[in-house]
Design an enzyme around this catalytic site. Structure first.
Site, PDB file in Angstrom:
ATOM      1  N   GLU A 253       0.869  -1.174   0.000  1.00 46.51           N
ATOM      2  CA  GLU A 253       0.000   0.000   0.000  1.00 46.51           C
ATOM      3  C   GLU A 253       0.905   1.222   0.000  1.00 46.51           C
ATOM      4  O   GLU A 253       1.905   1.261   0.714  1.00 46.51           O
ATOM      5  CB  GLU A 253      -0.870   0.019   1.256  1.00 46.51           C
TER       6      GLU A 253
ATOM      7  N   GLU B 258      -2.077  11.698   3.065  1.00 43.77           N
ATOM      8  CA  GLU B 258      -2.769  11.307   4.280  1.00 43.77           C
ATOM      9  C   GLU B 258      -2.660  12.466   5.268  1.00 43.77           C
ATOM     10  O   GLU B 258      -1.598  12.725   5.815  1.00 43.77           O
ATOM     11  CB  GLU B 258      -2.180  10.019   4.857  1.00 43.77           C
TER      12      GLU B 258
END
Length: 188
Positions: A147, A152
């Site tokens: 991932e 974020e």
């Protein structure tokens, strides 16, 4: 208003003897998001204070739409209505929001994301904060399949928390500088 205006471009990579060449293979903008992604309608696997809604509910409640003024796809959290119980628990109140997953899979790529606005702030009373994110995942079992967290915004942390997830024991050598070298560009 907490919303995310998105325009994604994916370039495929073709290796040649003279170097790398890129060509446009997908562009997601406006209504193309509705055809190219599916709406996650299950409980949040990261256990956040959010209730993800399906595409029909999202469109009906204005949580995802195409802005008629500029043709951009918009995703947002419900910041106007009352909080909703998460997983039926009246003591765990959160907000309805949108989580989408691409129907396309890519091996090697250069991805360009133009986000005109991303949410910031405290979010709902007694919650940690907003958590806008843009992740890429493999089809393999997480995390060993891999991932990459491209964007974020962790609880108002300030700087982007880009990160990689992979199998246990997969480490960067200690002599590798792991400082992010990317930058934010104003593409307006």
């Amino acid at each position: 208003i907490m919303l995310l205006l998105l325009h994604l471009v994916v370039l495929s990579f073709a290796l040649t003897a003279l170097g790398g060449n890129y060509s446009l293979c997908r562009e997601y903008t406006g209504d193309k998001f509705f055809d190219s992604f599916y709406w996650w309608k299950w409980p949040d696997p990261t256990h956040g204070r959010v209730k993800y809604v399906d595409e029909k509910t999202s469109r009906k409640t204005g949580l995802s739409y195409v802005d008629p003024k500029n043709g951009r796809f918009v995703m947002r959290v419900d910041d106007k209505g009352p909080g909703v119980p998460i997983n039926g628990n009246p003591h765990n109140i959160g907000r309805q929001s949108v989580r989408i997953h691409s129907k396309d899979l890519f091996e090697d790529m250069v991805l360009i994301m133009k986000a005109s606005w991303m949410p910031v702030g405290c979010g709902y009373v007694h919650s940690n904060s907003t958590w806008p994110a843009f992740w890429t995942c493999s089809r393999g079992v997480w995390p060993s399949g891999g991932e990459i967290d491209v964007v974020e915004g962790v609880n108002g942390f300030g700087a982007n928390r880009a990160s990689l997830h992979t199998s246990s024991g997969c480490m960067l050598p200690p002599n590798v500088n792991d400082t992010q070298r990317g930058y934010v560009a104003d593409l307006t």
